[in-house]
Design a protein around this motif. Structure first.
Motif: not given
Length: 472
Positions: A192-200, A212-216, A250-262
Motif C-alpha cells: 500500500r502507498t498513499s500520496p501526500h503533499s508537502f513542501a521543500f 517539511g512534514g506531509l499533509v497527514p 501555521t509554521d511556514g510549511g515545516s508541518s501541515f494540519l489535517a487536510g480537508e475536502l473542498v
C-alpha cells in the motif's frame, strides 16, 4: 445580461509535426517590469514517460501587453540518463536569484512503475539564474541533502508543478508531493502507498534545503502554496476524492494540519493539476462582486464537510480497505500519520489551528485555476476566494477558455494594468486535446469581479473516493 468576457489568448508553445509536445506549464514574474518567465516540459510525445527536457520563453510586460522572446532549451536543467520534468520556479526577492526546481527521472521509468514497485527513480534538482533567466547554473542534485533517509519510504516524489513562494521571513518554499510506502509486507511486493503533499524549504536563501512534514490524512498530490500571513501557509492539492484537498500550516510549511475536502472545487475524472495564487485584498472601496466581505475572516469553529466521510487508507496490491467512519457536520477528517512520523502545530476545535497559533495578518484573497469539466479536462476556469480559511467561500468559475484544457499556472503581477491588480495564466489548451498547445492570457482583478457569475457554488457531497492521483 452580457455573457462573460474571455481574455485575449496568446499561444506560446504548440505541438509540432514531429510529435514534440509541450506540457506542464510554470509561470514566474521577475521584477522589474515584471519580466515573465514561461517554462514547460518538452516531450517526445504527450506521454509522461516521453518527457525530454525543459524549455523557456521570456516575456516583457509593457503598456498592458507582453512581448515574447524565442523558445530557449534549458540544457543545464538536466542529469545525464534522466528526463527533466515538473518545472517549479521560485524567486528570492532579497538576492534576486531564481531557483528552477525540477525532478530528473531515470530513463523512461513511469510514475506508475515506481508506485507499483516502491522503487524511486526521481532525483530532486535545481538550476539558478541571477540575470532574470538569461543564463543558468549547472544542475544541482539536492536529493540527499533535502530528503535524506526519508526517500527509502517514498515510492516516488515530484515538485509542483507550477511556482513556489517566499514568505515575509525570507523562507523559500517549493510545493511537492510523494507516494509514501505505508506497507511493504505483501509477498515481496508493495502492499500500500498513499500520496501526500508537502513542501521543500530554505531559510538561508537557497544555500541548503530541507523537506517539511506531509499533509497527514487525505490523499493529496500535485499542489501549490499561498502565503496568508507571516507563518500561515495555504496548500491546495489535487486528489482522487472527487474534489480538491486543502491544508493549512501555521509554521511556514515545516508541518501541515489535517487536510480537508473542498467540495466547491470539484476535480475532473482522475483529477488534474490546478494553480493557486494569493494576493493582498483590495481596499473596501473596490467592487465586491456578490457582496462578500473583504479580508480573511476569523477561523471557523466547524467546517461542514460531506457527512459520513472519513478517508480509509488507499488500497494497494492486496491492501485491505478500512470502513468509513461516520462523521458529523462539525468534525474534520481525523489525521492518521500511518507511519509518516509527522507532528503538527497546536490545533483548536474541529482540528483547525488554535486561535493563539495564528497571528494577526494582512487580509489576503486567493485566485484558483482549474478545468471546470467534471468528466473531462474542459473549459479552463478561474475562481476567487475572499475568505481563504473557509472552504465554502469559492465563487463559481469565470471560464477564460472554452475547450480542452488541463494543467495551469497563475501569477500575480501587481497593479500593472491601469493601476488595477493584474494576473496572468499559462495553461494547457487545444481544439481536440488539452496537450496541443500552451496558452497565455492576462487579466485584471476588476475583470475577475465583473465576469464571475453572482452567487457561490453550493458544496456537493455526491463525490466518492476512487482511483489514485497519478500525474498526467
Amino acid at each position: 445580461m452580457e455573457p462573460p468576457r474571455v481574455p485575449t489568448r496568446t499561444v506560446l508553445f504548440q505541438r509540432e509535426r514531429t510529435g514534440l509536445t509541450y506540457r506542464v506549464p510554470a509561470l514566474l514574474p521577475v521584477p522589474p517590469g515584471p519580466t515573465l518567465l514561461a517554462f514547460a516540459e518538452q516531450r517526445l510525445s504527450p506521454d509522461d514517460s516521453h518527457a525530454h527536457r525543459l524549455v523557456l520563453r521570456r516575456g516583457t510586460l509593457a503598456r498592458g501587453s507582453v512581448r515574447w522572446g524565442a523558445l530557449c532549451v534549458l540544457d543545464a536543467a538536466a542529469l545525464q540518463g534522466h528526463r527533466s520534468m515538473n518545472p517549479c520556479p521560485v524567486h528570492d526577492t532579497s538576492t534576486g536569484t531564481i531557483f528552477l526546481f525540477f525532478i530528473a527521472v531515470l530513463g523512461h521509468t513511469s510514475e506508475a512503475v515506481q508506485i507499483t514497485t516502491g522503487r524511486n527513480a526521481a532525483r530532486l534538482c535545481c538550476v539558478t539564474s541571477r540575470d532574470a533567466g538569461f543564463t543558468w547554473s549547472s544542475a544541482r542534485d539536492l536529493t540527499e541533502e533535502a530528503i535524506g533517509d526519508a526517500v527509502q519510504d517514498w515510492a516516488t516524489f515530484a515538485v509542483g508543478p507550477g511556482h513556489g513562494v517566499q514568505l515575509h521571513s525570507g523562507r523559500l518554499l517549493v510545493p511537492a508531493y510523494t507516494y509514501h510506502v505505508d506497507r511493504r509486507e505483501c509477498f515481496g511486493k508493495i502492499c500500500r502507498t498513499s500520496p501526500h503533499s508537502f513542501a521543500f524549504y530554505s531559510d538561508d536563501h537557497g544555500s541548503t534545503w530541507r523537506h517539511g512534514g506531509l499533509v497527514p490524512n487525505l490523499r493529496s498530490g500535485e499542489c501549490q502554496l499561498a502565503a496568508l500571513g507571516d507563518s500561515l501557509l495555504y496548500c491546495n492539492a489535487r486528489s482522487p476524492l472527487g474534489s480538491r484537498v486543502q491544508a493549512l500550516s501555521t509554521d511556514g510549511g515545516s508541518s501541515f494540519l489535517a487536510g480537508e475536502l473542498v467540495p466547491a472545487l470539484a476535480e475532473t475524472a482522475r483529477g488534474c493539476q490546478g494553480s493557486i495564487v494569493g494576493f493582498p485584498a483590495p481596499p473596501p472601496s473596490r467592487p465586491q462582486g456578490d457582496g462578500a466581505s473583504t479580508g480573511t475572516r476569523s477561523l471557523p469553529h466547524c467546517v461542514h464537510l460531506c457527512p459520513g466521510f472519513q478517508e480509509a487508507p488507499e488500497a494497494g496490491a492486496g491492501g485491505p480497505c478500512e470502513p468509513q467512519v461516520p462523521c458529523g457536520p462539525s468534525c474534520l477528517p481525523q489525521a492518521r500519520s500511518a507511519g509518516l512520523g509527522q507532528s503538527g502545530p497546536a490545533v483548536g476545535p474541529g482540528g483547525l489551528p488554535a486561535a493563539s497559533a495564528v497571528s494577526p495578518q494582512r487580509p489576503a484573497w486567493l485566485l484558483y485555476s482549474h478545468p471546470t469539466g467534471r468528466r473531462a479536462r474542459l473549459h479552463m476556469g478561474v475562481r476567487l476566494s475572499r475568505t481563504p480559511l473557509d472552504p465554502r467561500s469559492w465563487t463559481v468559475p469565470w471560464v477564460i477558455y472554452e475547450g480542452p484544457s488541463g494543467y495551469s499556472d497563475l501569477a500575480s503581477l501587481g497593479p500593472v494594468l491601469a493601476g488595477a491588480p493584474a494576473f496572468a495564466c499559462l495553461f494547457e489548451s487545444g481544439a481536440r486535446a488539452s496537450y496541443e498547445e500552451l496558452s497565455f492570457c492576462l487579466f485584471s482583478l476588476d475583470e475577475v469581479l465583473e465576469n464571475i457569475p453572482p452567487g457561490r457554488q453550493p458544496p456537493s457531497c455526491t463525490d466518492k473516493p476512487s482511483g489514485t492521483c497519478q500525474s498526467s
